[in-house]
Design an enzyme around this catalytic site. Structure first.
Site, PDB file in Angstrom:
ATOM      1  N   PHE A  66       0.836  -1.207   0.000  1.00 40.12           N
ATOM      2  CA  PHE A  66       0.000   0.000   0.000  1.00 40.12           C
ATOM      3  C   PHE A  66       0.874   1.262   0.000  1.00 40.12           C
ATOM      4  O   PHE A  66       0.805   2.082  -0.934  1.00 40.12           O
ATOM      5  CB  PHE A  66      -0.903  -0.091   1.242  1.00 40.12           C
ATOM      6  CG  PHE A  66      -1.603   1.166   1.639  1.00 40.12           C
ATOM      7  CD1 PHE A  66      -2.274   1.947   0.713  1.00 40.12           C
ATOM      8  CD2 PHE A  66      -1.615   1.565   2.974  1.00 40.12           C
ATOM      9  CE1 PHE A  66      -2.938   3.105   1.098  1.00 40.12           C
ATOM     10  CE2 PHE A  66      -2.285   2.715   3.372  1.00 40.12           C
ATOM     11  CZ  PHE A  66      -2.934   3.487   2.428  1.00 40.12           C
ATOM     12  N   TYR A  89      21.181  -8.785  -3.227  1.00 37.12           N
ATOM     13  CA  TYR A  89      22.120  -8.143  -4.150  1.00 37.12           C
ATOM     14  C   TYR A  89      21.319  -7.273  -5.113  1.00 37.12           C
ATOM     15  O   TYR A  89      20.331  -7.710  -5.690  1.00 37.12           O
ATOM     16  CB  TYR A  89      22.893  -9.213  -4.943  1.00 37.12           C
ATOM     17  CG  TYR A  89      23.685  -8.642  -6.083  1.00 37.12           C
ATOM     18  CD1 TYR A  89      24.906  -8.009  -5.850  1.00 37.12           C
ATOM     19  CD2 TYR A  89      23.192  -8.699  -7.391  1.00 37.12           C
ATOM     20  CE1 TYR A  89      25.623  -7.458  -6.897  1.00 37.12           C
ATOM     21  CE2 TYR A  89      23.912  -8.158  -8.451  1.00 37.12           C
ATOM     22  CZ  TYR A  89      25.126  -7.541  -8.198  1.00 37.12           C
ATOM     23  OH  TYR A  89      25.829  -6.984  -9.223  1.00 37.12           O
ATOM     24  N   TYR A 126       5.435  -7.285  15.927  1.00 38.16           N
ATOM     25  CA  TYR A 126       5.558  -6.098  15.069  1.00 38.16           C
ATOM     26  C   TYR A 126       6.251  -4.965  15.822  1.00 38.16           C
ATOM     27  O   TYR A 126       7.227  -4.388  15.354  1.00 38.16           O
ATOM     28  CB  TYR A 126       4.168  -5.663  14.633  1.00 38.16           C
ATOM     29  CG  TYR A 126       4.129  -4.499  13.664  1.00 38.16           C
ATOM     30  CD1 TYR A 126       4.627  -4.636  12.368  1.00 38.16           C
ATOM     31  CD2 TYR A 126       3.563  -3.277  14.036  1.00 38.16           C
ATOM     32  CE1 TYR A 126       4.560  -3.576  11.466  1.00 38.16           C
ATOM     33  CE2 TYR A 126       3.491  -2.221  13.129  1.00 38.16           C
ATOM     34  CZ  TYR A 126       3.986  -2.378  11.853  1.00 38.16           C
ATOM     35  OH  TYR A 126       3.915  -1.325  10.961  1.00 38.16           O
TER      36      TYR A 126
END
Ligand code: UDP
Length: 318
Positions: A11, A62, A145
């Site tokens: 989002f 990478y 979180y």
């Protein structure tokens, strides 16, 4: 500039990619589609200023060629998503941040961390200033979180102090708008999708808890300015106009004209009772403040979700 955005199909990541491209920069987008959606970047495919890498930033990464900036936006961000992906959430905040910082150091790039108002937890100080250290339960369900983002902030400051990397930390408060996943489980998307589908609108608890909702265009503009003109100290970017969850439900009922009833469900564990940013710092160092009122932003978000009616995205979560 050539910038790498992790979580570019999400989002915020996808809206941010558009913002950088609109200012003439080149964007390398990276996403593993755990919660990102390919539709969010479909319009960028074939754009010579945009490249896409399907990759998990929590593993060795990478990227060929020079980079001037790395913006680390990869992470599940809805409580429902991070409860479904607890280990991946911890890894992207910890290992993903470390990899992205290592890449920034190797490329001599500026590093930008998408942090969160969740670092304040269930706050004992209101509104929240950047100087507040927070009230987080490390072992509760939201800890995966909150603590990952707190670790990410500590890691970012360590690379800044120890390696001299040019860094930024934004603390993002509840943001809504087009490209949210309809069934991501957050309050704005839930209420609108429920209203449009004629399903009951689910208030958790008594609906007296507060949030302060920022429309995505305002949020992205604040982030862009912080990246360009900010400094290493954490900066709140959010809308300081505070609403109760019940007020939000009533606004969405009014704007959609739905016949859906409002019902109550159990309040999730550790759900913060209040949340509202103090944006004095953003005003002073960036000349930024949000412009889009909730009524206007919600109307635009309703239009977006209406355009998705009938698509698999609108189906209830399995
Ligand atoms: N909430 C709600 N109904 C829903 C989804 C969320 O009442 O269907 C509440 C939730 O309990 C919280 C607030 O809305 O108090 C914001 O929840 P969200 O998941 O959007 O994000 P949070 O701010 O908690 O990270």
């Amino acid at each position: 500039m050539r910038v790498l955005i992790t979580g570019a199909a999400g989002f915020l990541g996808s809206n941010l990619a558009d913002r950088f491209l609109a200012s003439g920069h080149t964007v390398v987008g990276l996403d593993n589609f755990i919660t990102g959606n390919p539709d969010n970047i479909a319009h960028l495919m074939g754009n010579p200023s945009f490249e896409f890498l399907r990759h998990n930033i929590s593993t060795y990464t990478y990227v060929a060629g020079p980079l001037d900036g790395i913006l680390h936006f990869a992470s599940p961000a809805s409580p429902v998503d991070y409860l479904e992906h607890p280990i991946a959430t911890l890894k992207v905040g910890a290992l993903g941040t470390h990899n992205a910082l290592g890449l920034a150091k190797a490329k001599g790039a500026r590093f930008f961390l998408a942090s969160t108002s969740e670092v304040y937890g269930d706050p004992l100080v209101h509104p929240q200033r950047e100087t507040y250290w927070g009230n987080v339960n490390p072992i509760g369900p939201r800890g995966v979180y909150d603590e990952a983002k707190r670790f990410a902030e500590a890691m970012t400051m360590a690379y800044h102090r120890y390696h001299g990397v040019d860094t930024r930390i934004v603390r993002i408060f509840n943001t809504y708008g087009p490209r949210m996943r309809p069934r991501d489980g957050r309050v704005v998307s839930n209420f609108i999708v429920q209203a449009l589908n004629g399903e009951p609108i689910t208030i958790y608890g008594d609906g007296s808890q507060t949030r302060s909702f920022c429309f995505v265009d305002d949020e992205v503009e604040g982030i862009y300015r912080l990246f360009m003109n900010g400094d290493a100290q954490p900066t709140n970017i959010g809308n300081p106009t505070e609403y109760t969850v019940r007020q939000l439900a009533e606004l969405i009922v009014e704007l959609t004209g739905t016949a859906s009833p409002i019902i109550r469900k159990e309040l999730p564990e550790d759900d913060p009772k209040v949340r509202k940013p103090d944006i004095t710092r953003a005003r002073e160092i960036l000349g930024w403040e949000p412009k889009v009122p909730l009524r206007e932003g919600v109307t635009r978000t309703i239009d977006y979700f209406r355009s998705l009616m009938g698509t698999p995205l609108m189906k209830p979560r399995a």
